[in-house]
Scaffold this active site. Structure first.
Site, mmCIF file in Angstrom:
data_model
loop_
_atom_site.group_PDB
_atom_site.id
_atom_site.type_symbol
_atom_site.label_atom_id
_atom_site.label_comp_id
_atom_site.label_asym_id
_atom_site.label_seq_id
_atom_site.Cartn_x
_atom_site.Cartn_y
_atom_site.Cartn_z
ATOM 1 N N CYS A 184 46.369 54.276 54.773
ATOM 2 C CA CYS A 184 47.559 54.822 54.112
ATOM 3 C C CYS A 184 48.075 56.033 54.866
ATOM 4 O O CYS A 184 47.323 56.735 55.558
ATOM 5 C CB CYS A 184 47.249 55.163 52.661
ATOM 6 S SG CYS A 184 46.034 56.459 52.458
ATOM 7 N N THR A 200 51.192 32.496 18.798
ATOM 8 C CA THR A 200 49.731 32.538 18.976
ATOM 9 C C THR A 200 49.135 33.690 18.176
ATOM 10 O O THR A 200 48.064 33.554 17.580
ATOM 11 C CB THR A 200 49.391 32.678 20.482
ATOM 12 O OG1 THR A 200 49.841 31.496 21.132
ATOM 13 C CG2 THR A 200 47.909 32.854 20.727
ATOM 14 N N ARG A 206 35.025 40.931 25.447
ATOM 15 C CA ARG A 206 33.780 40.981 24.680
ATOM 16 C C ARG A 206 32.608 40.353 25.431
ATOM 17 O O ARG A 206 31.470 40.738 25.248
ATOM 18 C CB ARG A 206 33.952 40.273 23.331
ATOM 19 C CG ARG A 206 35.010 40.894 22.457
ATOM 20 C CD ARG A 206 35.045 40.335 21.064
ATOM 21 N NE ARG A 206 35.359 38.912 21.012
ATOM 22 C CZ ARG A 206 36.555 38.386 21.258
ATOM 23 N NH1 ARG A 206 37.561 39.163 21.615
ATOM 24 N NH2 ARG A 206 36.762 37.089 21.179
ATOM 25 N N SER A 233 40.793 28.479 10.528
ATOM 26 C CA SER A 233 40.509 27.124 11.017
ATOM 27 C C SER A 233 40.784 27.033 12.518
ATOM 28 O O SER A 233 41.053 25.978 13.039
ATOM 29 C CB SER A 233 41.400 26.121 10.292
ATOM 30 O OG SER A 233 42.753 26.370 10.628
ATOM 31 N N LEU A 241 42.082 39.456 21.870
ATOM 32 C CA LEU A 241 42.624 39.693 23.210
ATOM 33 C C LEU A 241 42.002 40.892 23.910
ATOM 34 O O LEU A 241 42.670 41.597 24.651
ATOM 35 C CB LEU A 241 44.156 39.844 23.149
ATOM 36 C CG LEU A 241 44.906 38.610 22.623
ATOM 37 C CD1 LEU A 241 46.407 38.866 22.607
ATOM 38 C CD2 LEU A 241 44.608 37.374 23.461
ATOM 39 N N ALA A 298 47.380 25.640 12.736
ATOM 40 C CA ALA A 298 46.191 26.479 12.868
ATOM 41 C C ALA A 298 46.317 27.731 12.023
ATOM 42 O O ALA A 298 47.407 28.200 11.749
ATOM 43 C CB ALA A 298 45.995 26.870 14.327
ATOM 44 N N GLU A 304 38.100 54.279 53.954
ATOM 45 C CA GLU A 304 37.866 54.977 55.221
ATOM 46 C C GLU A 304 37.124 56.289 54.982
ATOM 47 O O GLU A 304 36.192 56.647 55.719
ATOM 48 C CB GLU A 304 39.201 55.292 55.921
ATOM 49 C CG GLU A 304 40.068 54.084 56.233
ATOM 50 C CD GLU A 304 41.015 53.716 55.090
ATOM 51 O OE1 GLU A 304 40.595 53.787 53.912
ATOM 52 O OE2 GLU A 304 42.155 53.327 55.373
ATOM 53 N N HIS A 310 39.376 56.652 49.265
ATOM 54 C CA HIS A 310 39.696 55.383 49.910
ATOM 55 C C HIS A 310 38.520 54.951 50.794
ATOM 56 O O HIS A 310 37.627 55.751 51.102
ATOM 57 C CB HIS A 310 40.975 55.523 50.730
ATOM 58 C CG HIS A 310 42.206 55.571 49.865
ATOM 59 N ND1 HIS A 310 43.476 55.660 50.377
ATOM 60 C CD2 HIS A 310 42.337 55.521 48.516
ATOM 61 C CE1 HIS A 310 44.346 55.667 49.378
ATOM 62 N NE2 HIS A 310 43.685 55.591 48.234
HETATM 63 C C1 AOF Z 1 43.624 52.827 52.328
HETATM 64 N N1 AOF Z 1 42.332 52.643 51.985
HETATM 65 O O1 AOF Z 1 40.758 52.176 50.493
HETATM 66 C C2 AOF Z 1 42.994 52.067 49.778
HETATM 67 C C3 AOF Z 1 44.349 52.214 50.173
HETATM 68 O O2 AOF Z 1 46.926 56.983 44.823
HETATM 69 P P1 AOF Z 1 46.046 56.705 45.958
HETATM 70 O O3 AOF Z 1 45.861 57.888 46.861
HETATM 71 O O4 AOF Z 1 44.701 56.110 45.614
HETATM 72 O O5 AOF Z 1 46.824 55.617 46.866
HETATM 73 C C4 AOF Z 1 46.939 54.285 46.496
HETATM 74 C C5 AOF Z 1 47.635 53.530 47.607
HETATM 75 O O6 AOF Z 1 46.874 53.696 48.824
HETATM 76 C C6 AOF Z 1 47.736 52.028 47.424
HETATM 77 O O7 AOF Z 1 48.961 51.649 46.819
HETATM 78 C C7 AOF Z 1 47.677 51.527 48.863
HETATM 79 O O8 AOF Z 1 48.925 51.696 49.510
HETATM 80 C C8 AOF Z 1 46.700 52.466 49.483
HETATM 81 N N2 AOF Z 1 45.334 52.003 49.271
HETATM 82 N N3 AOF Z 1 44.605 52.561 51.453
HETATM 83 O O9 AOF Z 1 43.901 53.235 53.460
HETATM 84 C C9 AOF Z 1 41.963 52.290 50.755
HETATM 85 N N4 AOF Z 1 42.648 51.722 48.507
HETATM 86 ZN ZN ZN Z 2 43.952 55.773 52.303
#
Ligand code: AOF
Ligand code: ZN
Length: 341
Positions: free
Chosen positions: A86, A210, A221, A181, A218, A177, A61, A59
């Site tokens: 988190c 479609t 590219r 074409s 889909l 279509a 931090e 993450h």
């Molecule tokens: C943060 N800093 O840079 C992010 C956060 O499965 P994990 O451990 O990667 O957790 C994903 C969850 O963590 C995501 O749903 C969100 O709640 C948080 N993301 N939190 O402090 C971060 N990417």
């Molecule tokens: Zn985190």
């Protein structure tokens, strides 16, 4: 929950803007996670920075802390993060634990994390430990950047973007279509734009008509990134059998007479965001249900390219947000007048 919403200083906004710029570097790679950036500041000086680079990896931090040389504490410093840290054990340990160890004198956040596993817990634990937490610096900008994530976590449904190309006469295609074409309305630069949109969304949805008419690939590219998952919506039972997309891409079929009936399955399979690419009837169903968050309407200036099907009618509550000239085409981007986020 104890936190303050001060009048933000230019200094705070400067560092948070840096967090958002860093966060955006994770675009196309973080999958269903949010894009998050972090800056460590001490005595007004930049110490280090980091961001969430890829789904499953460190993450923001933790990345910023590593880039600072993994200090044991940061007691005189301020930590800027664009999302509440988190507080759960996911693929990585809780960032709140790291911040509690570092004991910064202040933490500044753009937004609280709507993920139910976090939603206020990170802030509560920091403030209970006596760390000053200020929340809401550039909140609107962060929510806009992470609008797919916020929509999914807040409303339990994907962010819905509609994209179509029409002629300046308001037509989208030929009524009869066939893959041979197939009518290309927009030019090559707009094609790149469309593929970038695919890279930005976790899934693409098309109506069965479609698939039969265009045999589309889909996939991605003209832009690099992860190809979105493909959802095909049929109003009658699917005739595809062992059909393969030209690209061999895996796809999920949803059979339901109306969008309302298809919606729970779309919600379950689409991830954070779905790009509805066609056809006009399918897109109109989303508009009629009021289930859209963004429209990308590409208009070509050459009237002779007209086909036999009318473009979807723009919803009454569509507000034009941006106009982008792209080659010989113009992209008009709309959002609902009353934003959900
Ligand atoms: C943060 N800093 O840079 C992010 C956060 O499965 P994990 O451990 O990667 O957790 C994903 C969850 O963590 C995501 O749903 C969100 O709640 C948080 N993301 N939190 O402090 C971060 N990417
Ligand atoms: Zn985190």
């Amino acid at each position: 929950m104890e936190f303050t919403i001060p009048n933000w200083s230019a200094e705070d906004e400067k560092w948070m803007r840096r967090c958002l710029i860093l966060a955006e570097k994770g675009k196309y790679q973080v999958g269903s996670n949010p894009m998050v950036g972090c800056v460590l500041v001490e005595g007004g000086q930049w110490i280090s920075e980091g961001y969430h680079k890829r789904f499953g990896e460190a993450h923001a931090e933790v990345d910023a802390w590593k880039n600072a040389g993994q200090p044991d504490s940061f007691e005189q410093g301020t930590i800027y993060v664009s999302l509440e840290p988190c507080s759960h054990h996911g693929k990585t340990p809780p960032c709140t634990d790291l911040l509690l160890r570092l004991r910064p004198s202040r933490v500044v956040l753009a937004s609280t994390d709507p993920d139910v596993r976090v939603s206020g817990n990170g802030i509560r634990r920091l403030s209970e430990a006596g760390i000053k937490v200020d929340v809401g610096c550039l909140d609107a900008e962060n929510r806009h950047l992470n609008r797919h994530y916020f929509t999914q976590r807040t409303h339990n449904r994907p962010f819905v973007a509609l994209k179509w190309a029409e002629t300046c006469g308001g037509m989208v295609g030929k009524s009869q279509a066939s893959p041979e074409s197939r009518l290309m309305i927009s030019g090559p630069q707009a094609l790149v734009y469309g593929h970038r949109l695919r890279a930005e969304h976790q899934s693409i949805l098309v109506g069965g008509g479609t698939v039969l008419a265009d045999n589309p690939q889909l996939n991605l590219r003209y832009f690099s990134g992860n190809s979105p998952q493909i959802l095909v919506w049929w109003t009658r039972s699917s005739p595809l059998g062992n059909y393969r997309f030209k690209s061999n891409a895996h796809f999920t079929e949803i059979t339901a007479a109306s969008l309302k009936q298809a919606w729970p399955e779309i919600t379950a399979s689409a991830g954070n965001s779905v790009l509805v690419e066609g056809g006009a009837k399918t897109q109109s169903a989303f508009i009629e249900m009021g289930m859209w968050d963004e429209i990308h309407r590409i208009v070509n200036q050459e009237p002779h390219k007209g086909g036999g099907i009318s473009a979807p009618r723009l919803p009454n509550n569509a507000a034009l947000i941006k106009t982008l000239p792209i080659g010989n085409d113009t992209v008009y981007i709309y959002r609902p007048k009353k934003q959900i986020l």
